[in-house]
Design a protein around this motif. Structure first.
Motif, PDB file in Angstrom:
ATOM      1  N   THR A 185      -2.001  13.099  -1.085  1.00  0.00           N
ATOM      2  CA  THR A 185      -1.515  13.059   0.294  1.00  0.00           C
ATOM      3  C   THR A 185      -0.232  13.843   0.443  1.00  0.00           C
ATOM      4  O   THR A 185      -0.040  14.592   1.393  1.00  0.00           O
ATOM      5  N   ALA A 198      -0.113   8.503  -4.303  1.00  0.00           N
ATOM      6  CA  ALA A 198      -0.081   9.259  -3.058  1.00  0.00           C
ATOM      7  C   ALA A 198       0.045  10.757  -3.289  1.00  0.00           C
ATOM      8  O   ALA A 198       0.309  11.501  -2.355  1.00  0.00           O
ATOM      9  N   VAL A 206       0.053   4.683  -0.460  1.00  0.00           N
ATOM     10  CA  VAL A 206      -0.370   5.952   0.136  1.00  0.00           C
ATOM     11  C   VAL A 206      -0.143   5.950   1.639  1.00  0.00           C
ATOM     12  O   VAL A 206       0.419   6.866   2.235  1.00  0.00           O
ATOM     13  N   GLU A 207      -0.578   4.834   2.227  1.00  0.00           N
ATOM     14  CA  GLU A 207      -0.452   4.730   3.682  1.00  0.00           C
ATOM     15  C   GLU A 207       0.995   4.855   4.113  1.00  0.00           C
ATOM     16  O   GLU A 207       1.336   5.566   5.038  1.00  0.00           O
ATOM     17  N   ARG A 208       1.848   4.136   3.384  1.00  0.00           N
ATOM     18  CA  ARG A 208       3.247   4.110   3.795  1.00  0.00           C
ATOM     19  C   ARG A 208       3.921   5.450   3.580  1.00  0.00           C
ATOM     20  O   ARG A 208       4.767   5.867   4.366  1.00  0.00           O
ATOM     21  N   THR A 209       3.524   6.119   2.501  1.00  0.00           N
ATOM     22  CA  THR A 209       4.081   7.451   2.266  1.00  0.00           C
ATOM     23  C   THR A 209       3.726   8.376   3.414  1.00  0.00           C
ATOM     24  O   THR A 209       4.584   9.083   3.954  1.00  0.00           O
ATOM     25  N   ALA A 210       2.454   8.340   3.765  1.00  0.00           N
ATOM     26  CA  ALA A 210       2.014   9.234   4.834  1.00  0.00           C
ATOM     27  C   ALA A 210       2.744   8.944   6.129  1.00  0.00           C
ATOM     28  O   ALA A 210       3.212   9.849   6.825  1.00  0.00           O
ATOM     29  N   THR A 211       2.866   7.674   6.461  1.00  0.00           N
ATOM     30  CA  THR A 211       3.557   7.309   7.696  1.00  0.00           C
ATOM     31  C   THR A 211       5.002   7.745   7.662  1.00  0.00           C
ATOM     32  O   THR A 211       5.531   8.299   8.626  1.00  0.00           O
ATOM     33  N   THR A 224      -7.764  10.429  10.488  1.00  0.00           N
ATOM     34  CA  THR A 224      -8.244   9.476  11.491  1.00  0.00           C
ATOM     35  C   THR A 224      -9.178  10.177  12.465  1.00  0.00           C
ATOM     36  O   THR A 224      -9.300  11.395  12.471  1.00  0.00           O
ATOM     37  N   GLY A 276      -7.958  10.269   3.282  1.00  0.00           N
ATOM     38  CA  GLY A 276      -6.602   9.753   3.182  1.00  0.00           C
ATOM     39  C   GLY A 276      -6.148   9.124   4.493  1.00  0.00           C
ATOM     40  O   GLY A 276      -6.876   9.116   5.483  1.00  0.00           O
ATOM     41  N   PRO A 277      -4.926   8.605   4.522  1.00  0.00           N
ATOM     42  CA  PRO A 277      -4.457   7.867   5.705  1.00  0.00           C
ATOM     43  C   PRO A 277      -4.309   8.740   6.953  1.00  0.00           C
ATOM     44  O   PRO A 277      -4.272   8.224   8.067  1.00  0.00           O
ATOM     45  N   GLU A 307       0.831  -1.184   0.000  1.00  0.00           N
ATOM     46  CA  GLU A 307       0.000   0.000   0.000  1.00  0.00           C
ATOM     47  C   GLU A 307       0.876   1.249   0.000  1.00  0.00           C
ATOM     48  O   GLU A 307       1.583   1.534   0.944  1.00  0.00           O
TER      49      GLU A 307
END
Lengths: 244, 340, 305
Positions: free
Chosen positions: A132, A129, A46-51, A207, A203-204, A44
């Motif tokens: 994001t 991504a 997008v998630e990893r980029t954001a993190t 939350t 997006g990630p 994944e």
């Protein structure tokens, strides 16, 4: 007059050692990004980029760059005594503050936003991504402004500005804000992430724990406004030794 | 006498004492002081303390055009006092005004005020020219470059002007600071230990400079703990000791006021022994000593002695070759003051 | 001292002997100089002999470090008060030695970041080094002495709370002696980890601080070295996998400390670097310490006072 203060500050901020340190710092996310591009694991994006950006930039590069440049803007001159040459001039203290901030803020924003953008695109640009990354760049830019203003004010308030700023970032934003719900509303880090989340809905970053974007923007404005006021107030009342 | 902004007069006492400082024997705090309202520098009952430590203790004086020396041992409060005059420190009590404006929290006062601080702190990476030019620009001068060059010329720093301040010697840095303090042609100039670290040639040069500026009507106050410097340069002195003003005015005049201390004269004449015998008989003389070919006389009554000496010499057919007061140096004045 | 000699007089001047004499007696040597340096540096670490403000950070951090220890003693006191009902608490409720290290090492790191610049920055800033090197003290004595003092301070910070925790844990169960014996097996590990952590963090921090007279730079540098590498290795591992990037953790002091903790207390790591053998961490810590000490000695060998 403001221009001269700004120009002088720029000259003094970019001492060789400091520049190298900051460039290295801002380069770290970029290097990681390139590494990911070269050898990235599938998964994944997008998630990893954001993190990755959150961990590297928002938690580390952003506050550190803001801290080093912000506390140096006026703090370094107070520490080595050269501030006397600026103080003993018929320049309104608010003009001095504006000049200093005008010189210090753009480099912080450029370094941090550039780092975010390049690293983010490297990690997840071709994995969808983009939104994001852009959202994070915007959030980080606003956060950079807030951190800079805050740390410039700290630099005028105390000679131990760096430790105080570190305590704020590590202890307050790092440890305590995670523990107490209420303290999240007083954290520039949270404002940054909230703005990014608002610009990238779904997006990630979006939350349940995120702050309301209105609260975040108000918070950012408050930090900027209060820090500016404090800087001007304290500059007007700065007491210096004429001799040793 | 006229200054850059019109005549300055009316408050210089012809007797040589500037401020209406009380005679040496009464303490400044107890006398009712009237600092002249139009003196360029006015300090009224100014004090500054840090917690329990009083650095400046109830000091009052006025200063006008010319060169005034602020004299005192290290730790006497000179830098603190200058700091208050320069608007860098807030007076804990009393008032400090320059050209009618309180110096604290008033950036506008710097249009007329120049400060040469003692600290070495100058931005090492700027060239001399740049440093002075920035000062001129921050003063709002219409042509900072020309003003800077003029100031650099006055302090004789034009040749190395394009080198960075970090490469300057201590004396050159001092001159650079002076140029920056002069660039806007201020009416009042404050210098904190300006001759520190200067070699004799530079010192003479700066003294000439300051004298010239004083002749133009500027008010110059410089601090020092070196008596010879103050003696040579200052027209008036302020003596600060342990935070208090111990004396002010012309130091020779101060000396004359120290009536509880005998004056000493060194005389060379055609017949010292005969003169000594005649002097010892005088009530105004209480000691005469023949030493190494000189006659040293101590008297408690200066006016009477100065009247009687020529009479006695004539009556005894003694020719006076040399009559010199031996202890009117600033050093002896100072030693006396700090011992009280 | 002998009596002053009578003044020598010529026709134009005299010399007066005021009785000043050179000192020809025994002098305390190098060992004493080093000892004094270490003692003074140790005091400087804690802000002793300085203003109250200088004590805030070191003692504050010490107080924070003592919190789990105090809690441990408190809990055990509570449990012994409750008696039978207290049996519900077992010694799991009280912090263990290895988990204590995880809590305390940021405090130790902050201590180094704050105090290492104080130890070596001031002498450089105020140009005191020329005076110090003109004494019986050699350059390497100076560097080594400062390091010993800092490491000693860090050991205090690490071991005193641990000792109190040992006490707390021992008092909870009914059989005190048995509890102490059971914990005693862990004491070598606690001491080993403490020594390694103190030397590692101390030498790293002092080496960085020695390269700049400005306190703020030094602190920023130390903090950067402690904050950035772990984030880098964690993110890198997430992005490119443990096998490719796991070794990056060997460049990250917090990860190294976590690793040595795992090594001493026989835990398994689940975070970045898990692919590396347990022994890699103490080796990395020792290797980095050697590099840092070398850099420190080099700095003081070549510095122009």
């Amino acid at each position: 007059m403001i221009r001269i203060v700004a120009a002088g500050t720029l000259r003094s901020l970019f001492a060789r050692r400091r520049v190298i340190f900051l460039l290295l710092l801002a380069a770290v996310p970029v290097l990681i990004g390139l590494l990911a591009r070269w050898r990235g694991l599938p998964g994944e994006g997008v998630e990893r980029t954001a993190t990755a950006i959150e961990q590297l930039v928002v938690r580390a590069v952003l506050p550190l760059v803001g801290l080093v440049l912000g506390t140096a803007a006026i703090g370094a001159e107070i520490e080595d005594g050269t501030i006397i040459h600026l103080i003993t001039k018929p320049v309104a203290r608010w003009r001095i503050a504006v000049g200093k901030l005008l010189a210090t803020t753009p480099p912080v924003v450029v370094l941090v936003a550039g780092s975010t953008l390049i690293a983010g695109l490297a990690i997840g640009g071709d994995r969808g991504a983009l939104t994001t990354v852009l959202a994070l760049t915007a959030g980080v830019s606003l956060g950079a402004v807030a951190y800079t203003f805050l740390f410039v004010a700290l630099g005028v308030l105390t000679t131990r500005a760096l430790i105080a700023g570190l305590a704020y970032v590590i202890v307050w934003e790092g440890l305590l804000a995670g523990l107490f719900e209420g303290s999240r509303t007083l954290s520039i880090r949270e404002y940054t992430l909230a703005v990014a989340a608002a610009l990238d809905p779904g997006g990630p970053l979006d939350t349940d724990l995120r702050l309301d974007p209105v609260v975040a923007v108000v918070g950012l404005a408050a930090v900027v406004g209060v820090s500016f006021a404090v800087t001007v107030w304290r500059l007007g009342r700065l007491e210096l030794q004429a001799g040793d | 006498m006229s200054g850059p902004r019109g005549p300055v007069e009316g408050w210089v006492d012809p007797g040589g004492v500037i401020a209406p400082a009380p005679p040496i024997l009464s303490s400044p705090q107890s006398a009712v002081l009237e600092v002249p309202p139009d003196a360029p520098i006015r300090v009224e009952h100014a004090s500054r303390w840090y917690g329990n430590v009083v650095a400046v203790n109830d000091v009052s004086f006025g200063i006008g055009a010319g060169i005034t020396g602020l004299l005192g041992p290290n730790g006497a409060g000179k830098s603190t006092l200058l700091g208050m005059l320069a608007g860098l420190l807030r007076p804990s009590a009393g008032s400090v005004t320059v050209l009618g404006r309180p110096t604290w929290r008033d950036p506008g006062v710097y249009r007329q005020l120049g400060l040469v601080p003692e600290r070495e702190a100058v931005p090492a990476y700027l060239s001399g020219r740049r440093f002075v030019r920035d000062a001129a620009a921050l003063q709002g001068l219409p042509d900072p470059g020309a003003a800077a060059d003029r100031a650099l010329g006055i302090v004789d720093l034009l040749d190395p002007a394009d080198r960075t301040l970090g490469t300057y010697s201590k004396g050159m840095r001092q001159r650079a600071k002076l140029a920056a303090a002069l660039v806007h042609d201020p009416a009042v100039l404050l210098l904190d230990e300006p001759f520190n670290g200067m070699d004799p040639r530079q010192r003479l040069h700066m003294m000439d400079l300051l004298r010239q500026m004083a002749a133009e009507g500027r008010t110059i106050l410089f601090s020092s703990h070196i008596l010879e410097e103050v003696e040579r340069l200052a027209q008036q002195v302020l003596v600060l000791y342990a935070g208090r003003l111990a004396a002010s005015g012309d130091f020779r005049e101060i000396r004359r006021l120290m009536t509880d201390r005998p004056h000493e004269f060194t005389i060379r004449s055609s017949d010292d022994r005969r003169l000594a015998a005649a002097l010892v008989a005088e009530p105004s003389v209480f000691a005469a000593e023949l030493r190494d070919g000189w006659l040293i006389v101590r008297t408690a009554d200066f006016p009477a002695f100065t009247r009687r000496l020529p009479v006695l010499a004539r009556d005894g057919s003694v020719t006076l070759h040399e009559v010199r007061p031996t202890d009117e140096s600033l050093e002896s004045v100072f030693a006396y003051l700090v011992r009280r | 001292m002998t009596a002053p000699t009578p003044p020598r007089t010529g026709s134009a001047g005299s010399i007066y002997d005021l009785g000043y004499r050179g000192y020809d007696g025994p002098r305390l040597g190098r060992r004493h100089a080093v000892g004094t340096l270490v003692r003074d540096a140790f005091r400087a670490c804690w802000g002793i002999g300085r203003s109250g403000r200088a004590k805030i950070v070191p003692f504050g951090l010490f107080a924070l470090a003592m919190i789990p220890a105090v809690v441990a003693v408190g809990v055990s006191a509570l449990v012994s008060q409750l008696g039978e009902a207290g049996g519900a608490f077992d010694d799991e409720a009280i912090i263990g030695f290895s988990s204590y290290f995880e809590y305390v090492w940021p405090l130790v790191a902050l201590f180094v970041a704050a105090q290492a610049p104080e130890l070596v920055g001031g002498d450089q800033r105020h140009r005191v080094l020329a005076l110090l090197f003109a004494r019986a003290l050699r350059r390497e004595d100076y560097a080594g002495g400062k390091l010993v003092a800092l490491v000693a301070a860090l050991l205090l910070l690490l071991l005193v709370p641990q000792a109190v925790i040992l006490l707390g844990r021992a008092l909870v169960p009914a059989d005190v002696v048995e509890a102490i014996v059971a914990d005693a097996a862990q004491v070598p590990a606690v001491i080993g980890q403490a020594i390694l952590a103190a030397v590692f963090l101390g030498s790293l921090g002092l080496a960085i601080a020695a390269y700049t007279p400005r306190r703020a730079f030094a602190t920023a540098g130390i903090i950067a070295v402690l904050i950035v590498p772990p984030l880098v290795s964690a993110v890198a591992v997430t992005l490119v996998g443990e096998s490719t990037a796991g070794w990056l953790t060997l460049f990250s002091p917090p990860d190294i400390l976590e690793g040595t903790n795992a090594f001493f207390f026989d835990l398994t790591r689940t975070s970045a670097g898990r692919s590396l053998p347990d022994v890699a961490w103490p080796l990395a810590a020792m290797a980095w310490s050697v590099v840092a000490i070398g850099a420190l000695l080099w700095r003081y060998r070549t510095i122009q006072p």
